[in-house]
Design a protein around this motif. Sequence first.
Motif, PDB file in Angstrom:
ATOM      1  N   GLY A  80       6.821  15.655  -8.075  1.00 41.48           N
ATOM      2  CA  GLY A  80       8.110  15.692  -8.601  1.00 41.48           C
ATOM      3  C   GLY A  80       7.986  16.590  -9.765  1.00 41.48           C
ATOM      4  O   GLY A  80       8.865  17.642 -10.067  1.00 41.48           O
ATOM      5  N   SER A  81       6.863  16.198 -10.629  1.00 39.04           N
ATOM      6  CA  SER A  81       6.884  17.146 -11.749  1.00 39.04           C
ATOM      7  C   SER A  81       6.130  18.521 -11.550  1.00 39.04           C
ATOM      8  O   SER A  81       6.408  19.497 -12.369  1.00 39.04           O
ATOM      9  N   ILE A  82       5.225  18.505 -10.657  1.00 44.74           N
ATOM     10  CA  ILE A  82       4.456  19.708 -10.305  1.00 44.74           C
ATOM     11  C   ILE A  82       5.577  20.542  -9.621  1.00 44.74           C
ATOM     12  O   ILE A  82       5.428  22.153 -10.032  1.00 44.74           O
ATOM     13  N   PHE A  83       6.395  20.368  -8.924  1.00 45.13           N
ATOM     14  CA  PHE A  83       7.326  21.181  -8.212  1.00 45.13           C
ATOM     15  C   PHE A  83       8.664  21.451  -8.968  1.00 45.13           C
ATOM     16  O   PHE A  83       9.624  22.064  -8.568  1.00 45.13           O
ATOM     17  N   ASN A  84       8.751  20.563 -10.052  1.00 44.55           N
ATOM     18  CA  ASN A  84      10.036  20.694 -11.065  1.00 44.55           C
ATOM     19  C   ASN A  84      11.296  20.288 -10.235  1.00 44.55           C
ATOM     20  O   ASN A  84      11.985  21.103 -10.446  1.00 44.55           O
ATOM     21  N   SER A  98       0.918  -1.233   0.070  1.00 47.48           N
ATOM     22  CA  SER A  98       0.085   0.086   0.069  1.00 47.48           C
ATOM     23  C   SER A  98       0.682   1.302  -0.230  1.00 47.48           C
ATOM     24  O   SER A  98       0.570   2.191  -0.839  1.00 47.48           O
ATOM     25  N   MET A  99       2.011   1.206   0.862  1.00 48.59           N
ATOM     26  CA  MET A  99       2.939   2.667   1.109  1.00 48.59           C
ATOM     27  C   MET A  99       3.695   2.712  -0.348  1.00 48.59           C
ATOM     28  O   MET A  99       3.839   3.621  -0.831  1.00 48.59           O
ATOM     29  N   ALA A 100       4.075   1.737  -0.801  1.00 47.42           N
ATOM     30  CA  ALA A 100       4.634   1.630  -2.172  1.00 47.42           C
ATOM     31  C   ALA A 100       3.984   1.937  -3.146  1.00 47.42           C
ATOM     32  O   ALA A 100       4.296   3.007  -4.199  1.00 47.42           O
ATOM     33  N   VAL A 101       2.727   1.724  -3.595  1.00 47.36           N
ATOM     34  CA  VAL A 101       1.901   2.055  -4.548  1.00 47.36           C
ATOM     35  C   VAL A 101       1.732   3.529  -4.384  1.00 47.36           C
ATOM     36  O   VAL A 101       1.627   4.451  -5.341  1.00 47.36           O
ATOM     37  N   THR A 102       1.434   4.123  -2.940  1.00 50.51           N
ATOM     38  CA  THR A 102       1.182   5.624  -2.784  1.00 50.51           C
ATOM     39  C   THR A 102       2.565   6.364  -3.084  1.00 50.51           C
ATOM     40  O   THR A 102       2.354   7.674  -3.703  1.00 50.51           O
ATOM     41  N   ILE A 103       3.659   5.885  -2.929  1.00 54.87           N
ATOM     42  CA  ILE A 103       4.821   6.467  -3.186  1.00 54.87           C
ATOM     43  C   ILE A 103       5.195   6.746  -4.584  1.00 54.87           C
ATOM     44  O   ILE A 103       5.376   7.744  -5.411  1.00 54.87           O
ATOM     45  N   ALA A 104       4.887   5.486  -5.209  1.00 52.89           N
ATOM     46  CA  ALA A 104       4.920   5.422  -6.943  1.00 52.89           C
ATOM     47  C   ALA A 104       3.982   6.092  -7.677  1.00 52.89           C
ATOM     48  O   ALA A 104       4.467   6.745  -8.593  1.00 52.89           O
ATOM     49  N   VAL A 105       2.728   6.597  -7.066  1.00 57.13           N
ATOM     50  CA  VAL A 105       1.862   7.446  -7.796  1.00 57.13           C
ATOM     51  C   VAL A 105       2.158   8.721  -7.538  1.00 57.13           C
ATOM     52  O   VAL A 105       2.159   9.668  -8.258  1.00 57.13           O
ATOM     53  N   MET A 106       2.568   9.274  -6.165  1.00 55.82           N
ATOM     54  CA  MET A 106       2.671  10.550  -5.772  1.00 55.82           C
ATOM     55  C   MET A 106       3.921  11.069  -6.210  1.00 55.82           C
ATOM     56  O   MET A 106       4.372  12.265  -6.356  1.00 55.82           O
ATOM     57  N   GLY A 107       5.112  10.367  -6.186  1.00 55.30           N
ATOM     58  CA  GLY A 107       6.529  10.589  -6.450  1.00 55.30           C
ATOM     59  C   GLY A 107       6.694  11.362  -7.874  1.00 55.30           C
ATOM     60  O   GLY A 107       6.797  12.554  -7.639  1.00 55.30           O
ATOM     61  N   PRO A 108       6.518  10.674  -8.862  1.00 52.64           N
ATOM     62  CA  PRO A 108       6.608  11.431 -10.085  1.00 52.64           C
ATOM     63  C   PRO A 108       5.773  12.537 -10.305  1.00 52.64           C
ATOM     64  O   PRO A 108       5.948  13.597 -10.984  1.00 52.64           O
ATOM     65  N   LEU A 109       4.311  12.230 -10.002  1.00 50.62           N
ATOM     66  CA  LEU A 109       3.349  13.331 -10.027  1.00 50.62           C
ATOM     67  C   LEU A 109       3.803  15.026  -9.327  1.00 50.62           C
ATOM     68  O   LEU A 109       3.897  16.067  -9.836  1.00 50.62           O
ATOM     69  N   ASP A 148      14.223  17.349  -9.343  1.00 47.55           N
ATOM     70  CA  ASP A 148      14.744  16.102  -9.766  1.00 47.55           C
ATOM     71  C   ASP A 148      14.216  15.125  -9.072  1.00 47.55           C
ATOM     72  O   ASP A 148      14.256  14.948  -7.907  1.00 47.55           O
ATOM     73  N   ILE A 149      13.936  14.023  -9.732  1.00 46.05           N
ATOM     74  CA  ILE A 149      13.231  12.761  -9.181  1.00 46.05           C
ATOM     75  C   ILE A 149      14.022  12.065  -8.084  1.00 46.05           C
ATOM     76  O   ILE A 149      13.645  11.481  -7.126  1.00 46.05           O
ATOM     77  N   ARG A 150      15.435  12.196  -8.426  1.00 43.00           N
ATOM     78  CA  ARG A 150      16.295  11.504  -7.663  1.00 43.00           C
ATOM     79  C   ARG A 150      16.600  12.007  -6.407  1.00 43.00           C
ATOM     80  O   ARG A 150      16.876  11.376  -5.154  1.00 43.00           O
ATOM     81  N   ALA A 151      16.385  13.388  -6.027  1.00 44.45           N
ATOM     82  CA  ALA A 151      16.138  14.047  -4.947  1.00 44.45           C
ATOM     83  C   ALA A 151      14.929  13.950  -4.306  1.00 44.45           C
ATOM     84  O   ALA A 151      14.622  13.896  -3.138  1.00 44.45           O
ATOM     85  N   PHE A 152      13.812  14.171  -5.157  1.00 43.96           N
ATOM     86  CA  PHE A 152      12.462  14.353  -4.762  1.00 43.96           C
ATOM     87  C   PHE A 152      11.823  12.969  -3.945  1.00 43.96           C
ATOM     88  O   PHE A 152      11.249  12.968  -3.070  1.00 43.96           O
ATOM     89  N   MET A 153      12.048  11.640  -4.621  1.00 43.15           N
ATOM     90  CA  MET A 153      11.412  10.639  -4.299  1.00 43.15           C
ATOM     91  C   MET A 153      11.937   9.975  -2.913  1.00 43.15           C
ATOM     92  O   MET A 153      11.252   9.839  -2.027  1.00 43.15           O
ATOM     93  N   PRO A 154      12.993  10.299  -2.685  1.00 43.03           N
ATOM     94  CA  PRO A 154      13.535   9.641  -1.369  1.00 43.03           C
ATOM     95  C   PRO A 154      12.998  10.726   0.013  1.00 43.03           C
ATOM     96  O   PRO A 154      12.666  10.225   0.948  1.00 43.03           O
ATOM     97  N   HIS A 155      13.030  12.203  -0.469  1.00 38.89           N
ATOM     98  CA  HIS A 155      12.511  13.112   0.453  1.00 38.89           C
ATOM     99  C   HIS A 155      10.850  12.455   0.735  1.00 38.89           C
ATOM    100  O   HIS A 155      10.261  12.593   2.131  1.00 38.89           O
ATOM    101  N   LEU A 156      10.228  12.656  -0.337  1.00 41.19           N
ATOM    102  CA  LEU A 156       8.938  12.175  -0.367  1.00 41.19           C
ATOM    103  C   LEU A 156       8.520  10.830   0.736  1.00 41.19           C
ATOM    104  O   LEU A 156       7.629  10.702   1.412  1.00 41.19           O
ATOM    105  N   SER A 157       9.383   9.787   0.071  1.00 42.99           N
ATOM    106  CA  SER A 157       9.077   8.458   0.633  1.00 42.99           C
ATOM    107  C   SER A 157       9.194   8.425   2.144  1.00 42.99           C
ATOM    108  O   SER A 157       8.341   7.856   3.028  1.00 42.99           O
ATOM    109  N   LEU A 158      10.401   8.916   2.561  1.00 41.38           N
ATOM    110  CA  LEU A 158      10.650   8.920   3.882  1.00 41.38           C
ATOM    111  C   LEU A 158       9.805   9.836   4.854  1.00 41.38           C
ATOM    112  O   LEU A 158       9.425   9.403   5.894  1.00 41.38           O
TER     113      LEU A 158
END
Length: 273
Positions: free
Chosen positions: A69-73, A56-67, A75-85
């Motif tokens: 990250g794109s809205i805030f412009n 459940s948490m993995a799906v939430t992160i997979a959906v929210m991360g790229p979305l 870098d996905i490599r910096a944003f995904m760990p910040h969001l996930s944690l």
Amino acid sequence: MFYSSFTSNLAGTLRFPLNDVASAFRLYRIWMTLGWNDILARYRRSVLGPLWLTISMAVTIAVMGPLYGSIFNIDIRAFMPHLSLGLIAWGFISAQLIEFGEIFQHSAHYLRNMKLPLSLFILRVQYRQLIILAHNLAIIPVLFLILGLPIHWTLLLVIPALVLIGCNFFFIGLIISFFCTRYRDMQPVLTSLMNLFFFVTPIVWHPDQLSGQRRFIAELNPLAVYVDLIRAPFLGQVPSLHEWGFALGSAVVLLLAALYLLKRSGHRLVYWL
């Protein structure tokens, strides 16, 4: 003479609350069993069982991360760990706070029929949420592997951070559980406040995105400190002395408030159920 009288009175005042807390830790097998059974009961007859927590948490992160990250412009490599944690730490913190408000009511059949320490039920909630946190943190190594991110020595700081947060939330749990049991209208208020705090805590967004005058939103938010104590070590950062100091100082203040409540209202709680 005065000193001996003062210490004698203080020891008598603290006897009940300290005995309650000490008895709860001695009965660790009970709250660990109750906490694990809560997890099993939630996923009874399910094929994947508690693994649904991770999925459940993995799906939430997979959906929210790229979305986002794109809205805030960012870098996905910096944003995904910040969001996930941030999401994992927030889930750990907010779920405890909400469940503390209901724990005595949900445990009313135990409290009415058995003489058990009140603190035992707070530890039951904390242990259950610690299991859920461990399931969710299993996502992080996979995410770091996919993004090619390194593991830092600062990861070791997660251990003292969790111990400090655990102490804070144990005392917060005692305060909230008494308060919400005595005043039943406070539970929906607490749930609404947690929904509000999700948006004003730097989980999806980063404090650096705020302008100078608005940075107080993150700086004065106590929940942001707890989130950062968990998140920063994974990102190779050392939490600031301000954050360690705040967590340590709040633990002392909350300890005194929790002991006072246990002493004052511990014997009355069963009549409020």
